[in-house]
Motif scaffolding. Structure first.
Motif, PDB file in Angstrom:
ATOM      1  N   ARG A 165      -0.891  -2.642   3.800  1.00  8.47           N
ATOM      2  CA  ARG A 165      -1.327  -1.441   3.070  1.00  8.47           C
ATOM      3  C   ARG A 165      -1.892  -1.816   1.709  1.00  8.47           C
ATOM      4  O   ARG A 165      -1.472  -2.775   1.086  1.00  8.47           O
ATOM      5  CB  ARG A 165      -0.145  -0.492   2.869  1.00  8.47           C
ATOM      6  N   ARG A 166      -2.810  -1.000   1.254  1.00  6.79           N
ATOM      7  CA  ARG A 166      -3.389  -1.186  -0.074  1.00  6.79           C
ATOM      8  C   ARG A 166      -3.501   0.176  -0.746  1.00  6.79           C
ATOM      9  O   ARG A 166      -3.544   1.202  -0.082  1.00  6.79           O
ATOM     10  CB  ARG A 166      -4.783  -1.830   0.031  1.00  6.79           C
ATOM     11  N   GLY A 167      -3.527   0.173  -2.072  1.00 10.79           N
ATOM     12  CA  GLY A 167      -3.675   1.447  -2.789  1.00 10.79           C
ATOM     13  C   GLY A 167      -2.382   1.864  -3.466  1.00 10.79           C
ATOM     14  O   GLY A 167      -1.392   1.132  -3.475  1.00 10.79           O
ATOM     15  N   PRO A 168      -2.377   3.084  -4.035  1.00 10.15           N
ATOM     16  CA  PRO A 168      -1.208   3.534  -4.811  1.00 10.15           C
ATOM     17  C   PRO A 168       0.051   3.680  -3.953  1.00 10.15           C
ATOM     18  O   PRO A 168       1.154   3.504  -4.443  1.00 10.15           O
ATOM     19  CB  PRO A 168      -1.644   4.898  -5.379  1.00 10.15           C
ATOM     20  N   ASP A 169      -0.101   4.029  -2.672  1.00  8.62           N
ATOM     21  CA  ASP A 169       1.069   4.203  -1.801  1.00  8.62           C
ATOM     22  C   ASP A 169       1.320   2.945  -0.974  1.00  8.62           C
ATOM     23  O   ASP A 169       1.601   3.005   0.219  1.00  8.62           O
ATOM     24  CB  ASP A 169       0.859   5.401  -0.853  1.00  8.62           C
ATOM     25  N   SER A 170       1.185   1.786  -1.630  1.00 10.79           N
ATOM     26  CA  SER A 170       1.262   0.531  -0.871  1.00 10.79           C
ATOM     27  C   SER A 170       2.695   0.154  -0.503  1.00 10.79           C
ATOM     28  O   SER A 170       2.897  -0.666   0.369  1.00 10.79           O
ATOM     29  CB  SER A 170       0.611  -0.608  -1.659  1.00 10.79           C
ATOM     30  N   VAL A 171       3.685   0.729  -1.178  1.00  7.13           N
ATOM     31  CA  VAL A 171       5.074   0.385  -0.846  1.00  7.13           C
ATOM     32  C   VAL A 171       5.442   1.000   0.499  1.00  7.13           C
ATOM     33  O   VAL A 171       5.318   2.216   0.696  1.00  7.13           O
ATOM     34  CB  VAL A 171       6.051   0.876  -1.947  1.00  7.13           C
ATOM     35  N   GLU A 172       5.880   0.169   1.422  1.00  4.04           N
ATOM     36  CA  GLU A 172       6.194   0.647   2.770  1.00  4.04           C
ATOM     37  C   GLU A 172       7.687   0.928   2.897  1.00  4.04           C
ATOM     38  O   GLU A 172       8.512   0.321   2.223  1.00  4.04           O
ATOM     39  CB  GLU A 172       5.764  -0.402   3.804  1.00  4.04           C
ATOM     40  N   ASN A 173       7.998   1.865   3.778  1.00  2.00           N
ATOM     41  CA  ASN A 173       9.396   2.202   4.037  1.00  2.00           C
ATOM     42  C   ASN A 173      10.012   1.103   4.896  1.00  2.00           C
ATOM     43  O   ASN A 173       9.629   0.916   6.047  1.00  2.00           O
ATOM     44  CB  ASN A 173       9.473   3.564   4.749  1.00  2.00           C
ATOM     45  N   MET A 174      10.989   0.376   4.348  1.00  6.52           N
ATOM     46  CA  MET A 174      11.571  -0.767   5.057  1.00  6.52           C
ATOM     47  C   MET A 174      12.317  -0.352   6.325  1.00  6.52           C
ATOM     48  O   MET A 174      12.464  -1.144   7.250  1.00  6.52           O
ATOM     49  CB  MET A 174      12.528  -1.531   4.127  1.00  6.52           C
TER      50      MET A 174
END
Length: 800
Positions: A165-174
């Motif tokens: 993922r890229r962009g402001p919401d790049s943090v993924e739900n582990m």
């Protein structure tokens, strides 16, 4: 300067922990955070700043503080696994906790009273407010929380894997991440090769090191042949509880098999920049062999036609073993075999620029992995033997065997190499493949010859037997069993190899050797059986061997006329006292060796080695199969002595460094090397109490399978002598030409059935593999020295 300050603060925290006699509350975050917050310490720093004596002192004097430190470190890893480590600070905290736990865990394992600590639930664990530490029945055991956190962190985007993922919401739900999309390397079951990132490689390496440390509880338990005693860490990690089991197994296997240490082929590239992938590959292959050693005691299912990606509920409880046994696509087999062959061949490569190519050091782990692949996945074994690619594995194994033969610290490497060849030799295709000409000359100090891979195998085996150290004697039976297994398929031995076999027979059939130990005559039986196989099934192409037999015919005549009276037996034993060498090395002329070869050297003084349990006798290592007319193998039932094959009469090898198994043929006997050393005097007295008798000599002399060879000599010797006299021949090439066109059809006894001794796993070999594998892992992890100077009980550490 900041780095020095952080090390100083970390050391102060360690001193505080060791000097506090009162328990520190788990809620005292200010105190505990000193161990992992804002420090720039490396793993080497942690090992230097936390001395062994201080860990033991805390364990004994303030156990609650050690328990809290472990719990808090695991808690931080669980929090990092849940959050996905979005900030650099969180990543640093996770790495520091990983290093601290890697340092402390061995000292938890060495104390029997502490071993259950990680498998207990920590009071008040729920207060952390983390789901991972809670389940339906309350808190999870600390070990399970730790293992699940490590598994999650190994697929943490931007920490150990490349984020999609890229962009402001790049943090993924582990919790919802599909780790199958994040497999580390292309290969088995995965086509995309993610971009290389050395930071990710370093982080993976640190986490795998902690995982290996968790599994190492096995080192602190005494050796036992009871396979039902399972390692709880491995059992849980390789179970369905670990949702990352499949992608992690695939990642580890692919990273190992895709690794190319030569890189872009630039000379000296390994001196110009660090290869972080090599550290990762070493840890990956060690994790693989440790998890695959642990099959959960469940019988292995045959490979199913379903894809490796599909999970099945049935099958072995150990998912790593399950996945390995179910790989079935030819392209996957090809990828794995070529990768292993490339890495095993790496230390053999020569260039005109000295030291210009990188030499890997983890060949022992690769050999164990290859063994596991062949053992658990029979389709892989058949694929290996289907083409000449098996020779790409054979040549490096022979190189390692030849290279290690004089070094007592590498006796384990000698065993694993011989075990692999014993396993392969049980298959007809292996013998057939050995007929391929040997042209790629690897630098080995063996005589120059022109011939096949079979010649190479025989020449190297001869070198091991005649110039190896004395503790290799228990392997002689295995080496000759391999020769017997392949002998019916060897189309044309070179003169060099033929002379080596005859030299071995000459050495083993001397009266002092035959009469000195109760089992020594079995070696003669093996060699005679090999000669019989070649004469009966491959006579046409083997004029060199026939000529060598004719030249050394007196050896066979001496065996026929072997004296069995008491006076001659005593005379033979007197000769032994004058000749202490097991085998005369002077009678084998070896002046010209391979170009670029280096003679085998013993271990340097101060080299560490780990002890091994003794290998079972050859009759426990193998089961006999008879090759029927259509080429299939039929298992031979264990029969009474009167019905057994001639060379099989009570063929029991010595099971340890000394011939200590006589009189105990029906037991699996296991001794560590140290025990064997302690038993030497009692064994010496017991062997001296055994004495060869005329009845004993006659009992096996009458069964020597000499009929075929004596008939051959009876027919051919007069013919050869007549030609030499008639034509005045002194040139052996003319005699060879005559033998080449000769035939013995209708003159020899009826061909005996081909008997193959196939390797058979048992509790003894399983125990041997466990001690060998953990010994290798112990010795290879010296930076940092994870287990050095801890109270290991599986084996003994000795300094050469």
């Amino acid at each position: 300067m900041g780095s020095t300050d952080s090390k100083l603060n970390f050391r102060k925290a360690v001193i505080q922990l060791t000097t506090k006699t009162q328990p520190v509350e788990a809620t005292d975050d200010a105190f505990w955070d000193q161990f992992w917050a804002d420090t720039t310490t490396t793993v080497q720093d942690v090992f230097a700043l936390v001395p062994a004596a201080e860990i033991r002192a805390v364990r004994e004097e303030s156990p609650s503080n050690l328990a809290t430190l472990c719990y808090k470190a695991v808690e931080k890893l669980v929090q990092g696994a849940e959050s996905g480590c979005p900030t650099e600070r969180e990543k640093q905290v996770v790495l520091n906790c990983t290093r601290i736990l890697s340092r402390i865990l061995p000292y938890i394992f060495e104390d029997q009273d502490w071993r259950g600590f990680f498998w207990s639930t920590v009071p008040g664990a729920g207060r952390a407010g983390t789901d991972e530490l809670d389940d339906d029945d309350g808190a999870r055991p600390l070990a399970e929380s730790l293992l699940l956190a490590i598994a999650d962190l190994l697929f943490c985007p931007d920490f150990t894997v490349h984020s999609h993922r890229r962009g402001p919401d790049s943090v993924e739900n582990m919790q919802s991440i599909d780790s199958c999309e994040y497999i580390w390397e292309a290969g088995v079951g995965f086509a995309q090769s993610p971009p290389l990132n050395y930071i990710h490689d370093l982080n993976r390496t640190e986490l795998l090191r902690l995982l290996l440390t968790c599994f190492s509880e096995a080192m602190y338990l005494p050796s036992s042949t009871d396979n039902s005693v399972l390692n709880p860490w491995v059992t849980f990690f390789c179970s369905t509880e670990n949702r990352h089991a499949l992608p992690l197994f695939t990642s580890l296997l692919n990273v190992v098999c895709a690794y190319d240490p030569v890189g872009y082929g630039i000379p000296y590239n390994h001196l110009l920049f660090s290869d972080y992938r090599e550290q990762l590959v070493e840890q990956a292959v060690q994790i693989l062999i440790v998890t695959l050693e642990h099959d959960g005691g469940v019988p292995h299912r045959p490979p199913s036609p379903s894809s490796i990606e599909e999970q099945e509920t049935a099958g072995p409880e150990n998912l790593f073993v399950n996945y390995l046994s179910r790989i079935h696509r030819e392209e996957d087999f090809d990828f794995v075999l070529k990768g292993l062959a490339r890495l095993l061949t790496n230390p053999l490569t020569q260039t005109y620029l000295p030291n210009s190519t990188k030499k890997i050091q983890f060949h022992q782990e690769l050999l164990v992995l290859f063994w596991k692949l062949c053992d658990f996945n029979k389709k892989f074994l058949f694929f290996v033997l289907k083409s000449s690619d098996v020779l790409d594995i054979l040549v490096p194994i022979l190189f390692y065997l030849n290279d290690a033969r004089a070094d007592q610290s590498r006796v384990g490497l000698m065993h694993i190499g011989v075990f692999i060849l014993l396993l392969l030799s049980g298959e007809r295709n292996f013998g057939v493949r050995l007929n391929k000409p040997y042209s790629v000359h690897v630098p080995m100090d063996i005589p120059v010859f022109t011939g096949t891979h079979a010649d190479l195998l025989i020449v190297v085996f001869h070198k091991i037997i005649t110039t190896g150290h004395q503790r290799l004697q228990p392997l002689f039976d295995c080496l000759l069993t391999i020769v017997v297994n392949v002998s019916p398929y060897l189309k044309s031995l070179s003169m060099v190899a033929a002379n080596k076999l005859l030299h071995l027979l000459e050495a083993f059939s001397t009266t002092w050797f035959l009469f000195s130990v109760a089992q020594n005559h079995h070696l003669v039986f093996f060699l005679l059986e090999a000669f019989n196989n070649i004469i009966q099934y491959q006579f046409d192409g083997n004029c060199n061997l026939v000529y060598a037999i004719i030249r050394k015919r007196n050896v066979f005549h001496q065996l026929v006329n072997l004296p069995s009276d008491s006076a001659c037996i005593q005379k033979g034993l007197q000769r032994k006292r004058k000749t202490p060498d097991v085998i005369s090395r002077t009678s084998s002329q070896e002046t010209v060796s391979m170009e670029g070869s280096h003679p085998a050297v013993p271990a340097e003084p101060g080299t560490l080695k780990t002890s091994l349990v003794a290998i079972p006798a050859i009759d426990k290592l193998t089961e006999k199969s008879q090759v029927s007319e259509d080429g299939t193998m039929v298992s031979v039932q264990k029969t009474g002595a009167s019905q057994a094959a001639p060379s099989e009469q009570s063929a029991v090898a010595g099971t340890s460094d000394t011939e200590s198994n006589s009189g105990r043929d029906n037991e699996d006997v296991f001794y560590t090397e140290a025990e064997m050393e302690r038993r030497r005097f009692s064994i010496a007295s017991s062997t001296s109490s055994w004495a060869p008798t005329p009845e004993w000599v006659l009992s096996w002399k009458s069964k020597l399978p000499l009929q075929t060879i004596m008939r051959l000599l009876q027919v051919l010797v007069p013919q050869v002598e007549k030609i030499c006299i008639d034509k005045g021949l002194t040139d052996e090439s003319e005699i060879l030409k005559f033998l080449q066109h000769g035939t013995l059809v209708g003159l020899l006894p009826v061909p005996h059935p081909i008997l193959i001794r196939k390797y058979q796993a048992n509790a003894g070999t399983a125990m041997w593999f466990r001690t060998y594998m953990w010994g290798v892992v112990y010795l290879r992890n010296v930076d940092p020295p994870i287990w050095y100077d801890t109270d290991v009980r599986l084996f003994e550490i000795q300094k050469m």
